[in-house]
Motif scaffolding. Structure first.
Motif, PDB file in Angstrom:
ATOM      1  N   ILE A 296      14.756  -0.346  12.161  1.00 28.04           N
ATOM      2  CA  ILE A 296      13.771   0.612  11.653  1.00 28.04           C
ATOM      3  C   ILE A 296      12.866   0.992  12.816  1.00 28.04           C
ATOM      4  CG2 ILE A 296      11.940   1.006   9.976  1.00 28.04           C
ATOM      5  CD1 ILE A 296      13.023  -1.606   8.560  1.00 28.04           C
ATOM      6  N   ASP A 297      12.735   2.252  13.084  1.00 27.92           N
ATOM      7  CA  ASP A 297      11.831   2.693  14.153  1.00 27.92           C
ATOM      8  C   ASP A 297      11.598   4.188  13.990  1.00 27.92           C
ATOM      9  OD1 ASP A 297      10.274   3.059  16.372  1.00 27.92           O
ATOM     10  OD2 ASP A 297      11.798   2.425  17.832  1.00 27.92           O
ATOM     11  N   TYR A 298      10.511   4.530  13.316  1.00 27.28           N
ATOM     12  CA  TYR A 298      10.253   5.953  13.081  1.00 27.28           C
ATOM     13  C   TYR A 298       8.757   6.235  12.973  1.00 27.28           C
ATOM     14  CZ  TYR A 298       9.348   4.767   8.159  1.00 27.28           C
ATOM     15  OH  TYR A 298       8.827   4.241   7.003  1.00 27.28           O
ATOM     16  N   LYS A 299       8.404   7.467  13.288  1.00 24.08           N
ATOM     17  CA  LYS A 299       7.054   7.982  13.095  1.00 24.08           C
ATOM     18  C   LYS A 299       7.081   8.963  11.936  1.00 24.08           C
ATOM     19  CE  LYS A 299       6.232   7.731  18.087  1.00 24.08           C
ATOM     20  NZ  LYS A 299       5.925   8.507  19.319  1.00 24.08           N
ATOM     21  N   ASP A 300       6.007   8.996  11.185  1.00 26.62           N
ATOM     22  CA  ASP A 300       5.971   9.880  10.028  1.00 26.62           C
ATOM     23  C   ASP A 300       4.524  10.256   9.734  1.00 26.62           C
ATOM     24  OD1 ASP A 300       6.891  11.386   7.937  1.00 26.62           O
ATOM     25  OD2 ASP A 300       7.555   9.705   6.703  1.00 26.62           O
ATOM     26  N   TYR A 301       4.372  11.244   8.873  1.00 26.98           N
ATOM     27  CA  TYR A 301       3.062  11.590   8.314  1.00 26.98           C
ATOM     28  C   TYR A 301       3.054  11.213   6.844  1.00 26.98           C
ATOM     29  CZ  TYR A 301       1.785  14.297  12.460  1.00 26.98           C
ATOM     30  OH  TYR A 301       1.472  14.681  13.735  1.00 26.98           O
TER      31      TYR A 301
ATOM     32  N   VAL B  44       6.387   2.998  12.127  1.00 26.95           N
ATOM     33  CA  VAL B  44       6.945   1.800  11.491  1.00 26.95           C
ATOM     34  C   VAL B  44       8.097   1.288  12.344  1.00 26.95           C
ATOM     35  CG1 VAL B  44       7.976   0.850   9.392  1.00 26.95           C
ATOM     36  CG2 VAL B  44       6.347   2.756   9.236  1.00 26.95           C
ATOM     37  N   LYS B  45       8.105  -0.037  12.582  1.00 27.28           N
ATOM     38  CA  LYS B  45       9.163  -0.618  13.405  1.00 27.28           C
ATOM     39  C   LYS B  45       9.565  -1.978  12.852  1.00 27.28           C
ATOM     40  CE  LYS B  45      10.496  -1.304  18.230  1.00 27.28           C
ATOM     41  NZ  LYS B  45      10.081  -1.141  19.648  1.00 27.28           N
ATOM     42  N   GLY B  46      10.857  -2.236  12.792  1.00 20.40           N
ATOM     43  CA  GLY B  46      11.343  -3.516  12.305  1.00 20.40           C
ATOM     44  C   GLY B  46      12.840  -3.634  12.496  1.00 20.40           C
ATOM     45  N   THR B  47      13.370  -4.782  12.097  1.00 25.94           N
ATOM     46  CA  THR B  47      14.807  -5.027  12.221  1.00 25.94           C
ATOM     47  C   THR B  47      15.485  -5.207  10.874  1.00 25.94           C
ATOM     48  OG1 THR B  47      14.383  -7.405  12.462  1.00 25.94           O
ATOM     49  CG2 THR B  47      14.564  -6.103  14.493  1.00 25.94           C
ATOM     50  N   ASP B  48      14.697  -5.468   9.836  1.00 21.85           N
ATOM     51  CA  ASP B  48      15.285  -5.777   8.535  1.00 21.85           C
ATOM     52  C   ASP B  48      14.307  -5.363   7.440  1.00 21.85           C
ATOM     53  OD1 ASP B  48      16.332  -6.885   6.202  1.00 21.85           O
ATOM     54  OD2 ASP B  48      16.891  -8.780   7.152  1.00 21.85           O
ATOM     55  N   GLU B  49      14.723  -4.482   6.544  1.00 20.43           N
ATOM     56  CA  GLU B  49      13.835  -4.010   5.482  1.00 20.43           C
ATOM     57  C   GLU B  49      13.406  -5.129   4.538  1.00 20.43           C
ATOM     58  OE1 GLU B  49      15.154  -0.645   3.303  1.00 20.43           O
ATOM     59  OE2 GLU B  49      15.079   0.709   5.037  1.00 20.43           O
ATOM     60  N   ASN B  50      14.121  -6.246   4.559  1.00 25.69           N
ATOM     61  CA  ASN B  50      13.746  -7.370   3.703  1.00 25.69           C
ATOM     62  C   ASN B  50      12.597  -8.188   4.272  1.00 25.69           C
ATOM     63  OD1 ASN B  50      15.769  -6.953   1.672  1.00 25.69           O
ATOM     64  ND2 ASN B  50      17.289  -7.719   3.127  1.00 25.69           N
ATOM     65  N   ASN B  51      12.280  -8.000   5.545  1.00 23.24           N
ATOM     66  CA  ASN B  51      11.161  -8.727   6.153  1.00 23.24           C
ATOM     67  C   ASN B  51       9.834  -8.302   5.522  1.00 23.24           C
ATOM     68  OD1 ASN B  51      12.687 -10.246   7.920  1.00 23.24           O
ATOM     69  ND2 ASN B  51      12.412  -8.867   9.660  1.00 23.24           N
ATOM     70  N   PRO B  52       8.855  -9.192   5.523  1.00 27.88           N
ATOM     71  CA  PRO B  52       7.524  -8.807   5.030  1.00 27.88           C
ATOM     72  C   PRO B  52       6.903  -7.747   5.930  1.00 27.88           C
ATOM     73  CG  PRO B  52       7.441 -10.960   6.086  1.00 27.88           C
ATOM     74  CD  PRO B  52       8.898 -10.600   5.961  1.00 27.88           C
ATOM     75  N   ILE B  53       6.005  -6.954   5.357  1.00 29.11           N
ATOM     76  CA  ILE B  53       5.327  -5.876   6.091  1.00 29.11           C
ATOM     77  C   ILE B  53       3.986  -6.366   6.609  1.00 29.11           C
ATOM     78  CG2 ILE B  53       4.261  -3.593   5.867  1.00 29.11           C
ATOM     79  CD1 ILE B  53       6.440  -2.936   3.819  1.00 29.11           C
ATOM     80  N   LEU B  54       3.694  -6.011   7.864  1.00 32.38           N
ATOM     81  CA  LEU B  54       2.424  -6.339   8.502  1.00 32.38           C
ATOM     82  C   LEU B  54       1.774  -5.042   8.966  1.00 32.38           C
ATOM     83  CD1 LEU B  54       0.417  -8.457   9.592  1.00 32.38           C
ATOM     84  CD2 LEU B  54       1.858  -8.653  11.640  1.00 32.38           C
ATOM     85  N   LEU B  55       0.705  -4.646   8.284  1.00 30.74           N
ATOM     86  CA  LEU B  55      -0.016  -3.407   8.593  1.00 30.74           C
ATOM     87  C   LEU B  55      -1.192  -3.705   9.508  1.00 30.74           C
ATOM     88  CD1 LEU B  55      -0.857  -0.406   8.164  1.00 30.74           C
ATOM     89  CD2 LEU B  55      -1.992  -1.156   6.051  1.00 30.74           C
ATOM     90  N   PHE B  56      -1.230  -3.027  10.659  1.00 29.29           N
ATOM     91  CA  PHE B  56      -2.323  -3.182  11.625  1.00 29.29           C
ATOM     92  C   PHE B  56      -3.421  -2.149  11.339  1.00 29.29           C
ATOM     93  CE2 PHE B  56       0.930  -5.526  13.711  1.00 29.29           C
ATOM     94  CZ  PHE B  56       0.319  -6.369  14.639  1.00 29.29           C
ATOM     95  N   LEU B  57      -4.658  -2.612  11.341  1.00 29.34           N
ATOM     96  CA  LEU B  57      -5.833  -1.760  11.123  1.00 29.34           C
ATOM     97  C   LEU B  57      -6.632  -1.723  12.420  1.00 29.34           C
ATOM     98  CD1 LEU B  57      -6.835  -3.250   7.647  1.00 29.34           C
ATOM     99  CD2 LEU B  57      -5.448  -1.201   8.072  1.00 29.34           C
TER     100      LEU B  57
END
Length: 319
Positions: free
Chosen positions: A2-7, A19-32
């Motif tokens: 997973i590696d994409y930019k979006d609006y 958004v960047k990752g290797t597996d959609e099943n992994n937990p999500i970590l949102l940076f603020l």
């Protein structure tokens, strides 16, 4: 991969995410990110992609800055509006990736935003991590100003002493001259290591502007949004942000696991305030971990140790 930019449309404004990752099943970590108005998308994606082994990481340009600059009005730049944006983004990510909850991590202003988000909308927050932890705006500025002034005196830096005396001690978190007064204090504070012990990070230009320009993360239009946006956001939000006290805002309690990973040498959001705040705040689970040789951004100063703590704290909760 997973590696994409979006609006994403958040409360009526198109806002940029990566958004960047290797597996959609992994937990999500949102940076603020901090500031408010100082994007860190390049830092999140460029320097922390190793976290993608365990998390899907999300970097977000908050309302008014960088890729989320266009169309933002000054009237919409309030603490509550950005908390609402963050909540909409959390719900969007939960829906897109079929998650009940996600993790959030915030530095500096992002720690304030993350705490308020966890307080007001805990139902989709699995846990919070904060660094450069914001506690109390007026006291924050009082202590940060004192550090800068004391260091200038110790080094017989007459130019800095004159600048600090000209803006005077902050009153209720506000400097004489507003944004310009605050920036004058910040530059002197950073000069003497209040932000980082790394001499390459002792100015705004070298620590923030240069990495943005060199990263390749941003389009030309987004760089223009960064340059215009950080002043636009800070000038319109600082008075409100500087007045905040998180113990009052949270009534001393949050309903999510709450972890602070802080640099002992931080004098931007002074570390001396954090222990008392941590002891008074109630949470279902909490921890305070100190990085003795780090400043305002221990994720940047001690990346391997910091990310080891992220994994140790969050992955057991994800399981």
């Amino acid at each position: 991969m997973i590696d994409y930019k979006d609006y994403v449309n958040l409360n009526g404004l198109k806002q940029r995410i990566h958004v960047k990752g290797t597996d959609e099943n992994n937990p999500i970590l949102l940076f603020l990110h901090g500031g408010p108005g100082v994007t860190n998308r390049h830092f999140v994606i460029g320097s922390n992609s190793d976290l993608c082994d365990d998390f899907t990481i999300v970097a977000w340009d908050q309302r008014g800055t960088c890729g989320s600059y266009e169309g933002c009005t000054k009237e919409s730049l309030t603490v509550s509006s950005i908390v609402e944006d963050a909540n909409e983004l959390v719900k969007y990510l939960c829906n897109k990736y079929n998650k009940e909850k996600i993790f959030i991590i915030g530095g500096s202003w992002g720690s304030c935003l993350g705490t308020l988000l966890a307080k007001r909308y805990p139902e989709h927050i699995a846990a919070y991590i904060g660094f450069g932890q914001f506690v109390d705006g007026p006291l924050n500025e009082e202590l940060s100003y004192k550090f800068a002034y004391d260091e200038a005196v110790k080094h017989n830096d007459q130019d800095s002493i004159k600048k600090l005396e000209a803006i005077g001690k902050p009153v209720n978190g506000i400097y004489k001259g507003g944004y310009d007064g605050m920036m004058a204090q910040r530059k002197i504070m950073m000069k003497y290591g209040g932000y980082s012990q790394d001499k390459a990070k002792r100015s705004y230009f070298s620590s923030m502007v240069v990495p943005v320009l060199k990263s390749g993360e941003y389009s030309f239009k987004e760089i223009v949004g960064f340059v215009k946006g950080y002043q636009f956001v800070l000038r319109n939000m600082w008075d409100e942000v500087a007045s905040l006290n998180l113990l009052k805002e949270t009534e001393g309690k949050v309903d999510v696991p709450y972890y602070i990973l802080d640099g002992r040498l931080d004098n931007n959001t002074p570390a001396s305030m954090v222990q008392d705040y941590y002891e008074k705040l109630e949470a279902p689970e909490k921890d305070l971990i100190w990085f003795e040789n780090a400043g305002h951004n221990p994720l940047g100063d001690c990346p391997e140790q910091f990310k080891k703590c992220i994994r140790e704290k969050l992955l057991p909760l994800a399981k």
